[in-house]
Motif scaffolding. Sequence first.
Motif, mmCIF file in Angstrom:
data_model
loop_
_atom_site.group_PDB
_atom_site.id
_atom_site.type_symbol
_atom_site.label_atom_id
_atom_site.label_comp_id
_atom_site.label_asym_id
_atom_site.label_seq_id
_atom_site.Cartn_x
_atom_site.Cartn_y
_atom_site.Cartn_z
ATOM 1 N N UNK C 315 15.868 8.703 40.064
ATOM 2 C CA UNK C 315 16.279 7.475 39.329
ATOM 3 C C UNK C 315 17.826 7.844 39.041
ATOM 4 N N UNK C 323 13.475 5.437 25.932
ATOM 5 C CA UNK C 323 12.164 4.819 26.220
ATOM 6 C C UNK C 323 11.992 4.747 27.807
ATOM 7 N N UNK C 325 13.356 5.939 30.198
ATOM 8 C CA UNK C 325 13.039 7.404 31.134
ATOM 9 C C UNK C 325 11.920 7.716 30.798
ATOM 10 N N UNK C 326 11.148 7.695 29.643
ATOM 11 C CA UNK C 326 9.926 8.158 29.288
ATOM 12 C C UNK C 326 8.825 7.374 30.175
ATOM 13 N N UNK C 328 9.469 5.735 33.039
ATOM 14 C CA UNK C 328 9.352 6.091 34.433
ATOM 15 C C UNK C 328 8.609 7.539 34.712
ATOM 16 N N UNK C 329 8.873 8.383 33.773
ATOM 17 C CA UNK C 329 8.164 9.612 33.911
ATOM 18 C C UNK C 329 6.763 9.312 33.855
ATOM 19 N N UNK C 330 6.238 8.549 33.014
ATOM 20 C CA UNK C 330 4.951 8.171 32.955
ATOM 21 C C UNK C 330 4.333 7.774 34.058
ATOM 22 N N UNK C 332 5.613 8.077 37.059
ATOM 23 C CA UNK C 332 5.443 9.360 38.307
ATOM 24 C C UNK C 332 4.302 10.435 38.032
ATOM 25 N N UNK C 333 4.064 10.564 36.913
ATOM 26 C CA UNK C 333 3.103 11.610 36.762
ATOM 27 C C UNK C 333 1.846 11.517 37.724
#
Lengths: 441, 77, 349
Positions: C315, C323, C325-326, C328-330, C332-333
């Motif tokens: 990204x 928020x 970024x968080x 997107x991370x969630x 991806x996880x």
Amino acid sequence: MRLEIGNFYVKDIIFGDRLSLNDGILTINKEEALAYIREDDRITEADLYIAKPGDKIRMCPVKEAIEPRVRLDGRGLFPGYTSELAPAGDGVLHALKNCSVLVVGRHWGGFQDGIIDMSGEGQKLTYFGQLNNIVLVADTNEEFERHEQQKKNDALRRAGHKLAEFIGACVKDLTPEDKDVYETTPMIRRDAGIEKLPSVVYVMQPQSQMEAMGYNDLVYGWDTNHMLPTVMSPTEILDGAIVSGSFMPVSSKWSTYDMQNTPNLRVLMDAHGKTINFLGVIMSNLNVALEQKERAAQFVAQIAKSLGADGAVVAEEGYGNPDADFVGCLVALEDAGVKTVGITNESTGRDGHGQPLVTLDEKCDAIVSCGNVGELISLPPMETVLGELQALARDGNSGGWDYDEVLGPSVREDGSIILENNGMFCGDQVVGWSPKQMMEF
Amino acid sequence: MVKEIEKAGFPIVQMCNLVPVAKTVGSNRIVPTISIPYPLGDPDTSKEDQWKLRCHRTKVALEALATDITEQTVFRV
Amino acid sequence: MKKVILYVNQFFGQIGGEEKAGVEPEIHEGQIGPAVQFAKELDGIAEVTHTIICGDNYMGSNTDAAVAAILDMLADKEMDLFLAGPAFQAGRYTVACGTICKAVKERYGVPVVTSMNEETPGVDMFKKDMYILKGGNIASKMRKDVKAMANVAKKLLAGEPVGSASEEGYFARGIRHQAWRKDMKPASERMLDMLVRKLNGEPFVSELPIPKIDRVPIAPAIVNLGEARIALLNTGGIVPVDNPDRIQSASATRWGRYDISGDKELRGGEYKTIHAGFDPAAADADPNVITPVDALKELQKEGVFGSLHQYFYTTVGTGTTESEAARMAREIIPHLEEDHVNGCILVST
């Protein structure tokens, strides 16, 4: 050094036979001005418009703003850039006030370009919504960057600076309505009364982060990427020593008009001898590598200390990683015992929840904060668009987008737009105009 | 992003130039890189030098993932 | 006419003092206690249809039951806004007001407003979740506190923007937006004022109070690196040249993942950076300077680590909010979990 600025207040602008200013009415011979612009054979298409406060005009993509002026000694307005290298900061110039030359791309924009609205909600989002503007809308043959997101905009920006000189010339032999006089004395030879006041330096961090040449702010025509912090006189800045560049989301940028008028410098000079002893400017920079950022901060703190500054003001032209230069500089100054105030904008995002600067330090306890680059802005259609509105969506503008699942494209069919504050031309006004402030909600 | 992934239980190392930014964000394992535009290979140096630098720092990052730490740590390169 | 419901404790609900703090929730039609003044303040805009009363101790010791009972009572009521308090400096009452407001807001999606004194525990527990007006320390401030709550309530009911925390008198919720000062005082003058005050040792108010850094627990180290599976992520915007996921150059809300399995390499001309915050020349020429896929493959061959997760994730970091970024991370996880990844390298620019 003594800089005298004779002010001519422009109340209206019209096209007519002869370039002249009469009773506050600026008349421009359009064909003559355009012929002058076209002397640069890179300009392939050019037209001139007038945009005044209240007009139902939207401009996009705006690339530069310049105050029309003339130096009475015949020196160019921007030594080392529009004319031969010569010292700035001393002498007499005449300026057309409430008036600016704007440069707008006929078609193509980029990351660093912006929007100006002359009426409605958008008017107050830039400083230029309240000025009488001469608008150059032009295209160039710079094919190499036509579809680049980062553009140097060299031909267009130079055309703007030349046009500001061309128009400013009409007040060379007239008597100004009033004058601003900015006078500096050597830092170490000042009256005892002034010496008693706390001494202050103004630290400028102009945009200098592109390692390729042609994008950064210039100091006497020299790319600021190639400099280390140095001492300058505030009158040099107000007299054209700095020319704005073409890099950074535009709400964070300082146009050449902003540099020529830097309100922060003006208030510090006005306060000199009253509440502070204003020593002068430390011209710093913004960098891309941590070591460069730290080196610049180290230089600034050393210079401030060597000059005996009690206080400092640091202003950054940018957000994101430049915040590391900004915070680093504030911390270095505080560590050197210099009481420091910072001026910046923030990136708290559309929802306002984001971390305000990418680095934070508790030593930064005095900050003036002028805007949120991520603020979402919706503006209704305008009757007239100067330039090409699609540039906001199509060309990678930092505040626009061509596609969003929820919000749709930045530019809608009816001409209304939705963008981030990032795309408002020099909108955050960290140079000191900003009536906006970041507030807690 | 780093914090969210770490919260999910994955050890994560952030390779970045702006160490103060990573510290402010709250990354726990940090390996410095050489710049923002080219974190792992200076184009002004030879291909060979870039390759060496990249392999070295990436290896440091991998080893950081296998290193027990008790506080935010910037690994030496 | 809009409809509003008020929550109060046993004392302000006129049931009794400390000896009645154990009473279970009850709902009454019409207005009891402070509800009467709320009704006056909101006259012509909204009516206060019901008053809910609950003992502070019952709410404190039987929170789940109390909240469930009250949510049930509200299930069949029309309601445009929910009020609680004002709670002044009564510690348990402030927590009760915050607890029920949060639950009502989450369940029924209506705006909620309460009021507490800054010395109480409810403020820090709930200020990020709702408008909590800065209330007095004693009940004699009732009139003033009700008025302040009603002022915010009126704006919420009318769908008008609520002013800043300092204008309206509520505790800042950790949300920062740009706004125009009423006096339109330019930044230059604000700067000079702040500077002179700081130099003279006088008090001044920063426009950017430095927030505390939020930390997460350190994830345990990989035990056996030689067998570990590693995933590579970057916020430097490395994508295939046609940017198939249309990741934005700044303020990104999208991410992508790209196959690097087998003998795939990242070559200039096939991959590039779409990050607009820096000079892209170096990364366009050799994307490995941001996403070191070549180095990882070599190190894998040397046995430094076990295997490389078959995709790298991209990204753009610049201007991207925490928020987003968080989120997107969630997103991806789960991909990392599914492939039993043991550790991650994230390169940021």
